[in-house]
Every structure is written in C-alpha cells, then in structure tokens.
Design a protein around this motif. Sequence first.
Motif, PDB file in Angstrom:
ATOM      1  N   LEU A  17      -3.014  -0.812  -0.032  1.00 30.11           N
ATOM      2  CA  LEU A  17      -4.215  -0.429  -0.782  1.00 30.11           C
ATOM      3  C   LEU A  17      -4.764  -1.576  -1.636  1.00 30.11           C
ATOM      4  CD1 LEU A  17      -6.205   1.815  -1.510  1.00 30.11           C
ATOM      5  CD2 LEU A  17      -4.621   2.553  -3.294  1.00 30.11           C
ATOM      6  N   PRO A  18      -3.924  -2.314  -2.393  1.00 31.31           N
ATOM      7  CA  PRO A  18      -4.479  -3.441  -3.156  1.00 31.31           C
ATOM      8  C   PRO A  18      -5.106  -4.513  -2.272  1.00 31.31           C
ATOM      9  CG  PRO A  18      -2.286  -2.864  -3.947  1.00 31.31           C
ATOM     10  CD  PRO A  18      -2.489  -2.112  -2.673  1.00 31.31           C
ATOM     11  N   LEU A  19      -4.559  -4.707  -1.068  1.00 26.63           N
ATOM     12  CA  LEU A  19      -5.107  -5.705  -0.152  1.00 26.63           C
ATOM     13  C   LEU A  19      -6.523  -5.336   0.273  1.00 26.63           C
ATOM     14  CD1 LEU A  19      -4.870  -8.122   1.824  1.00 26.63           C
ATOM     15  CD2 LEU A  19      -3.827  -6.533   3.454  1.00 26.63           C
ATOM     16  N   TRP A  20      -6.692  -4.115   0.781  1.00 30.68           N
ATOM     17  CA  TRP A  20      -8.016  -3.675   1.213  1.00 30.68           C
ATOM     18  C   TRP A  20      -8.999  -3.638   0.042  1.00 30.68           C
ATOM     19  CZ3 TRP A  20      -8.382  -4.331   6.023  1.00 30.68           C
ATOM     20  CH2 TRP A  20      -7.386  -3.928   6.932  1.00 30.68           C
ATOM     21  N   THR A  21      -8.518  -3.172  -1.115  1.00 29.19           N
ATOM     22  CA  THR A  21      -9.405  -3.079  -2.279  1.00 29.19           C
ATOM     23  C   THR A  21      -9.890  -4.458  -2.703  1.00 29.19           C
ATOM     24  OG1 THR A  21      -8.209  -1.116  -3.043  1.00 29.19           O
ATOM     25  CG2 THR A  21      -9.608  -2.235  -4.643  1.00 29.19           C
ATOM     26  N   PHE A  30      -1.883   4.732   8.966  1.00 33.46           N
ATOM     27  CA  PHE A  30      -1.619   4.535   7.533  1.00 33.46           C
ATOM     28  C   PHE A  30      -2.489   3.406   6.976  1.00 33.46           C
ATOM     29  CE2 PHE A  30       2.956   6.128   8.332  1.00 33.46           C
ATOM     30  CZ  PHE A  30       2.567   7.439   8.083  1.00 33.46           C
ATOM     31  N   MET A  31      -2.598   2.317   7.715  1.00 34.30           N
ATOM     32  CA  MET A  31      -3.424   1.192   7.266  1.00 34.30           C
ATOM     33  C   MET A  31      -4.895   1.588   7.186  1.00 34.30           C
ATOM     34  SD  MET A  31      -1.485  -1.550   6.758  1.00 34.30           S
ATOM     35  CE  MET A  31      -2.434  -3.021   7.087  1.00 34.30           C
ATOM     36  N   LEU A  32      -5.355   2.333   8.174  1.00 36.51           N
ATOM     37  CA  LEU A  32      -6.755   2.784   8.161  1.00 36.51           C
ATOM     38  C   LEU A  32      -7.010   3.760   7.014  1.00 36.51           C
ATOM     39  CD1 LEU A  32      -7.392   3.289  11.988  1.00 36.51           C
ATOM     40  CD2 LEU A  32      -8.302   1.472  10.523  1.00 36.51           C
ATOM     41  N   ALA A  33      -6.034   4.632   6.731  1.00 37.83           N
ATOM     42  CA  ALA A  33      -6.182   5.559   5.610  1.00 37.83           C
ATOM     43  C   ALA A  33      -6.305   4.795   4.295  1.00 37.83           C
ATOM     44  CB  ALA A  33      -4.989   6.515   5.564  1.00 37.83           C
ATOM     45  N   ALA A  34      -5.461   3.777   4.116  1.00 35.60           N
ATOM     46  CA  ALA A  34      -5.545   2.958   2.903  1.00 35.60           C
ATOM     47  C   ALA A  34      -6.884   2.243   2.817  1.00 35.60           C
ATOM     48  CB  ALA A  34      -4.397   1.946   2.876  1.00 35.60           C
ATOM     49  N   ALA A  35      -7.389   1.762   3.959  1.00 34.93           N
ATOM     50  CA  ALA A  35      -8.693   1.092   3.968  1.00 34.93           C
ATOM     51  C   ALA A  35      -9.809   2.060   3.578  1.00 34.93           C
ATOM     52  CB  ALA A  35      -8.963   0.496   5.348  1.00 34.93           C
ATOM     53  N   CYS A  36      -9.716   3.316   4.035  1.00 29.02           N
ATOM     54  CA  CYS A  36     -10.727   4.321   3.672  1.00 29.02           C
ATOM     55  C   CYS A  36     -10.695   4.617   2.171  1.00 29.02           C
ATOM     56  CB  CYS A  36     -10.507   5.601   4.467  1.00 29.02           C
ATOM     57  SG  CYS A  36     -11.013   5.496   6.187  1.00 29.02           S
TER      58      CYS A  36
END
Length: 330
Positions: free
Chosen positions: A122-126, A177-183
């Motif tokens: 989550l911190p990465l995508w944010t 999971f990665m896509l959910a965090a990106a959303c």
Amino acid sequence: MRFSPRATGLLAALVTVTIWTSFIVIARASAQRSLAPLDISLLRIVGASLVLLPWGWWLVRRRRAQMGASAPASSLGGVSPLPLSTTALLGIFGGVLYAVLAYAGFFHAPATHAAVLMPGSLPLWTALLAVVVLRDRITPLRALGLALIVAGDLLVGGRSLLAGFAGGDVWKGDLLFMLAAACWASYSVQARRLAVDAVQATIAITAFALLVYVPVWGVLVALGTVTSHLRQAPWSEILFQLVFQGGGSVVVSGIAFTRMIQHYGPVRSTMITALVPGLSAVGAVLFLGEPMHWNLGAGLALVTTGILLGVLRQSPAPAPLPAAPGNSAA
C-alpha cells in the motif's frame, strides 16, 4: 465516562491494528468455508450500509437545516454527503473494486501472502500515485524504503509466479492482493486531492457500493454468470460476516483510524500500522496453520523495514483516509 486524549489515541491505535490484522486472518478463514468471494463482498457492503447510510442521511439533512441553500452538494438520494462525481470516483476504487479483488485473492493465496502484499504494498502504490496526482516528492530515504518494499513483494510473489508455470494458482491471489492495494491507494490519493472528510468519504463509498454492486450482483447471480452460496451458508456465518466485515472492517476501523490520526498524526500512525504485516503473518501461522517459508519471513522483514523507513523524518502530511486493510489494508 470520558477518556483522556492519550487514552483515546491509544485505544484507537489498538482497535485499528487489531481489526486490520483480524481482517486478513478471518478473510482467509472465510474463504475455506461456505461463502463465495462475491458473497463476502456483498455482506461487507450491506453490513456497513446498515450503519453508514442512516448516518449519511442524517448528516445531509442536518447540513441542509443549518446552511439551507448554501449546504454542500449531496447525491444518491441524499444518503451520500459528497457530490455524485466524487462519490462515484471514490466508490469505484474504495467501495467496489477493493472489496472484490481482496476477497477473491483469499480464495487463491494464503493469509501470509496477503499480510505482506496488501498492507505492505500500500505505501508503494500510494507514493507512486501521489507523485503523479499530487506532485509529491520522493525523498532519498523514502525511495530506499520503497525499494525494500518492492524487494519484499518480489520475494513473496516471485516464488508463486514461478510455481504458476508448474500449474499452481497462488500467483493469482498474489496479483489480486497487489491490485486491491493499488485500488485502495487510488482511493486514498484521490480523497486527499479532493480534500474530503474521512467519515463522509467512508459513507459515500459505501452508499455507492450498495446502489451499484448489489443490483449488478443480483442480476449476475440470476443469470447464472456468477456463483453464490448464500442459500447454502448457515445464518451464523452470514451474520458474522455482516457484523465483522461490514461493521468492524469498514465502520469501526474507519472511525478508529481517524481518531488515531488525530492523536498521533499521520507519520506516527503509519509507523503503528507497520505492525499489521507481521502480526497478520503470525496470526496466519498460529490460527490457520499456514507455513512460514524463508522467503515469506525475509519478504515480511523487508516490507516492514521499508514502511518504517518511508515515514522516518518526513514532514507531516495531510491526514490520509481510512485504509484497509481492512484499509488496506480492513
């Protein structure tokens, strides 16, 4: 009884970390029972709506009574306290896509993977989205933290991807999971850009999800396009998902996270929530009997270190919106 600000902040932090951690363990356990992933998403939305939609209706009418014609715009029949365009933008990412992707992921990959890849990435995508949308600057220390997060994610997801060539499907869950965090990161960054109130945003995305997701789910189930196990599931399981996924993961954790931000500030709060990946992984090992392979342990250590480095020596930023985890990563 009135609590001191310090006690309130400590209680809010405890509640937030507990629910975010429990969300990952319970969601994986739920995937091994009766309900389908889209069923759990439905119950999350309906459970949260039972609390948040009356709250939104009351907020909108109170504003109209106090401000008259100058009251801020609302939408969706007066249950969303935000304008329609804002409600739809935030609701797509934070209300619909996050829930669908996250719960689907638990049907393919273990909770130990979710512990690293959802709250961990989550911190990465944010950070990446904030550079594009908010024109934020990535400092060298934060860049190092993000590099460690990427390395940790690759340690966890890379092994699953290689196993996929031999017929495994854990990589599908890792990707979800990665896509959910990106959303959720998209929701959080857009919410910050639009400067919306945390509680109002939570109400808005829930109202949007109820009015969009539930009818679409009903039509797809009636047509036989998607499978639902609601009729076969025991009422105790349905009620539990309504209360925990809706009331706990959305309502309670959202309010608790907001209180924690108000007391500790965004930087210290992020350091507190860095406990979630490790606690979730331990919970998955203890309660679900999942193995802790060397790559999971190493990836978890890298991700946790990366999160901590990402918030050290940073100047205070505008308070983020509730994350799942959840938020983000409940």
